[in-house]
Design an enzyme around this catalytic site. Structure first.
Site, PDB file in Angstrom:
ATOM      1  N   HIS A 196      15.321  12.033  -7.479  1.00 41.22           N
ATOM      2  CA  HIS A 196      16.509  12.551  -6.797  1.00 41.22           C
ATOM      3  C   HIS A 196      17.493  13.079  -7.839  1.00 41.22           C
ATOM      4  O   HIS A 196      17.615  12.527  -8.929  1.00 41.22           O
ATOM      5  CB  HIS A 196      17.223  11.436  -6.023  1.00 41.22           C
ATOM      6  CG  HIS A 196      16.492  10.956  -4.813  1.00 41.22           C
ATOM      7  ND1 HIS A 196      15.362  11.557  -4.307  1.00 41.22           N
ATOM      8  CD2 HIS A 196      16.762   9.915  -3.981  1.00 41.22           C
ATOM      9  CE1 HIS A 196      14.961  10.902  -3.230  1.00 41.22           C
ATOM     10  NE2 HIS A 196      15.779   9.907  -3.009  1.00 41.22           N
ATOM     11  N   GLY A 223      11.254  10.050  -1.244  1.00 41.42           N
ATOM     12  CA  GLY A 223      12.132   9.139  -0.520  1.00 41.42           C
ATOM     13  C   GLY A 223      11.663   8.861   0.897  1.00 41.42           C
ATOM     14  O   GLY A 223      12.077   7.889   1.518  1.00 41.42           O
ATOM     15  N   GLN A 262      17.628  15.469  -2.778  1.00 38.54           N
ATOM     16  CA  GLN A 262      16.700  14.345  -2.725  1.00 38.54           C
ATOM     17  C   GLN A 262      15.250  14.776  -2.532  1.00 38.54           C
ATOM     18  O   GLN A 262      14.932  15.586  -1.655  1.00 38.54           O
ATOM     19  CB  GLN A 262      17.144  13.378  -1.628  1.00 38.54           C
ATOM     20  CG  GLN A 262      18.496  12.750  -1.955  1.00 38.54           C
ATOM     21  CD  GLN A 262      18.979  11.739  -0.934  1.00 38.54           C
ATOM     22  OE1 GLN A 262      20.118  11.810  -0.503  1.00 38.54           O
ATOM     23  NE2 GLN A 262      18.150  10.797  -0.555  1.00 38.54           N
ATOM     24  N   CYS A 311      18.151   4.232  -2.722  1.00 38.42           N
ATOM     25  CA  CYS A 311      17.780   4.939  -3.951  1.00 38.42           C
ATOM     26  C   CYS A 311      18.893   5.862  -4.475  1.00 38.42           C
ATOM     27  O   CYS A 311      19.178   5.890  -5.672  1.00 38.42           O
ATOM     28  CB  CYS A 311      16.492   5.731  -3.746  1.00 38.42           C
ATOM     29  SG  CYS A 311      16.440   6.695  -2.221  1.00 38.42           S
ATOM     30  N   THR A 361       0.809  -1.232   0.000  1.00 42.79           N
ATOM     31  CA  THR A 361       0.000   0.000   0.000  1.00 42.79           C
ATOM     32  C   THR A 361       0.844   1.286   0.000  1.00 42.79           C
ATOM     33  O   THR A 361       0.316   2.365  -0.222  1.00 42.79           O
ATOM     34  CB  THR A 361      -0.923   0.024   1.235  1.00 42.79           C
ATOM     35  OG1 THR A 361      -0.105  -0.154   2.404  1.00 42.79           O
ATOM     36  CG2 THR A 361      -1.963  -1.075   1.170  1.00 42.79           C
ATOM     37  N   SER A 364      -3.397  -1.724   7.407  1.00 40.25           N
ATOM     38  CA  SER A 364      -3.890  -1.672   6.019  1.00 40.25           C
ATOM     39  C   SER A 364      -4.661  -2.919   5.610  1.00 40.25           C
ATOM     40  O   SER A 364      -5.263  -2.950   4.531  1.00 40.25           O
ATOM     41  CB  SER A 364      -2.712  -1.484   5.060  1.00 40.25           C
ATOM     42  OG  SER A 364      -2.105  -0.233   5.281  1.00 40.25           O
TER      43      SER A 364
END
Lengths: 333, 333
Positions: B242, B160, B156, B129, B13, B42
């Site tokens: 980013h 993130g 960034q 990342c 989710t 969730s």
């Protein structure tokens, strides 16, 4: 009674010009007669200074007669009127890039090379905003450990492009939120919710002029063109205050603790560096201030003698107006 | 008929989980049975995948029975359920930082070290990342001229920090425009109209964990811990993608033109570098794309053998979901 000085501000209606007037008041500069000039477009407008109203005059060759100090906020007026300022016997303090690298013109940051003011021949140049804050931060390290190489990446606020740019960011932020079409005028692309790695025009080796300014101006101010410097300059969606990630290599070893102590003692610097308390410089909290904020001070883990620092300062203040008024203060000392 | 693979997505989710589902479809991954898991909070929600509705299940030790591949979107679930995934005979592709530096766990970027996948013992780690996009850009340079030192400053996006962070930037932008009080929940300070030079927690030598990830993960992926790397990581008010200013020192000389040619030939990279036409990578135009965009490619004017580049990629795509699905593709090849 103390001596007063007649001051003309050229470009008084712009972002830097308005800030110059604030700084003259705050620092109690002994202003005698004041004249506010701008382009024909702004002539006739009314501005206030210390409770008095002034009518903006169009800048002409005659604008400098009887003046002691001419503060130029930037732009093409500097080149156009420099000879008139000098002919009138005034001293020009120039925020444009026109004369910065002229060997006859001192390029001055008062915390760094105040002595250079003495050699002026009627013109003193105010460095580029990104250069000013970097050189204030570099100076104590250079004095203690000699700079060998500097690698800087900037995060520059829209204020560096003037009042229209500040308004553009607001309009674009509104459009993004309302999912409307985003208008573009000042910057080459949308700056809201974006980054633009392009400031000023492109030049040698595909570096921008802004990037070369940081190299050449820093070398001139520090009086050492053997310092190797490379820059990448980037516009960010922040209203005011430029930030810089600066990597420094030195000739002799300097620890993070020593660097912190040097910064803490250096003029014009405030150290904000307390990771435990989440304290570090940020543009939002550095605006409308005259100092250069330095934090995230770390020994560079990738070389033996190096540092990483994060440096933030108000581009309109220390990066422009404050530095110009500080030069005027040196002149009358 | 081609073989299909049973896939469970843990953290379905969240921002990364949702992106994983999109990427599985776009890349036509041969999904057999699909199971979508998340926390109890969730559980019971409905999500769609390829026109079919799925009910989110709470992740339990039993969630992996009969599954071939378990894609973990990140967070604490990875550590909690790793042994259950392995016990069930599935392979875990993990987007959290839990196992990245474990010598028993391959850390994989398919364009860079695909062969590492073979050595897995049930867990394969997806890098951070910021690391993924940097290492994709560094790889062709490393192969051609051997990396000596890398100095990176990041810009960034809020993505993130997940969906709440994206919502927080919108709410704060609205508050700034309406001059209302700005609420702060996800980030330690206001991020709208600001920069925060602090991502993840502070650690050794006052570098953040995010900064150390860029050092250690890059060394592990490139299989060379002699490469000197230092990082400064900064959060910027951008929704997605980013950006990184990367300074590279190499063992052998490489010109800007050679670098451009290497990047153009490298897998997963799109070169956007045409200063004359104001073409360079920007986060606004790199979002929802799988590639790493490289531009502002310049020889470093401050050393003999060096480059400056500007690198942008969608943090939720190549920085997370796309890389994870690419690893799954390697597994079934």
């Amino acid at each position: 009674m103390n001596k007063k000085y007649n001051v003309v501000v050229v470009g008084a209606t712009g972002a830097v010009g308005q800030e110059i007037l604030k700084v003259l008041t705050e620092r109690e500069f002994p202003v005698g007669e004041l004249r506010l000039c701008a382009t024909a477009r702004s002539a006739g407008k009314i501005m206030e200074f210390q409770g008095k109203q002034y009518t903006i005059e169009e800048t002409t060759a005659g604008s400098f007669n009887g003046m002691d100090i001419a503060l130029f906020a930037g732009g093409s007026a500097s080149k156009e009127f420099a000879k008139d300022v000098v002919a009138a016997g005034a001293v020009m303090i120039d925020n444009s890039s026109a004369f910065r690298l002229d060997p006859e013109v001192p390029l001055v940051v008062p915390e760094v090379n105040p002595e250079a003011v003495k050699n002026h021949k009627g013109i003193i140049a105010n460095p580029n905003c990104s250069t000013i804050q970097m050189v204030v931060a570099l100076k104590p390290i250079h004095d203690a450990a000699k700079l060998k190489r500097v690698i800087v990446s900037t995060y520059q606020a829209v204020s560096g492009a003037g009042m229209e740019a500040i308004e553009e960011l607001t309009q674009q932020n509104k459009a993004v939120i309302n999912e409307e079409e985003v208008g573009i005028k000042v910057f080459p692309y949308q700056i809201a919710n974006n980054l633009i790695p392009h400031i000023d025009i492109f030049g040698e080796l595909d570096y921008t002029k802004e990037e070369w300014k940081m190299v050449k101006e820093t070398q001139k101010i520090l009086g050492d063109d053997t310092i190797a410097i490379t820059a990448t300059t980037v516009r960010v969606p922040v209203y005011r205050s430029h930030s810089e990630s600066i990597n420094i290599e030195t000739e002799t070893k300097i620890t993070a603790q020593e660097a912190k102590e040097l910064f803490a003692k250096a003029p014009g610097i405030i150290v904000v560096d307390n990771p435990d308390k989440k304290e570090y410089p940020m543009p939002l909290f550095s605006s409308n201030k005259d100092e250069v904020f330095v934090g995230r001070i770390r020994e560079d883990n990738s070389i033996e003698k190096g540092l990483n620092i994060w440096c933030v300062a108000d581009q309109l203040r220390k990066g422009a107006a404050t530095n110009a008024v500080q030069i005027a203060e040196l002149l009358i000392k």
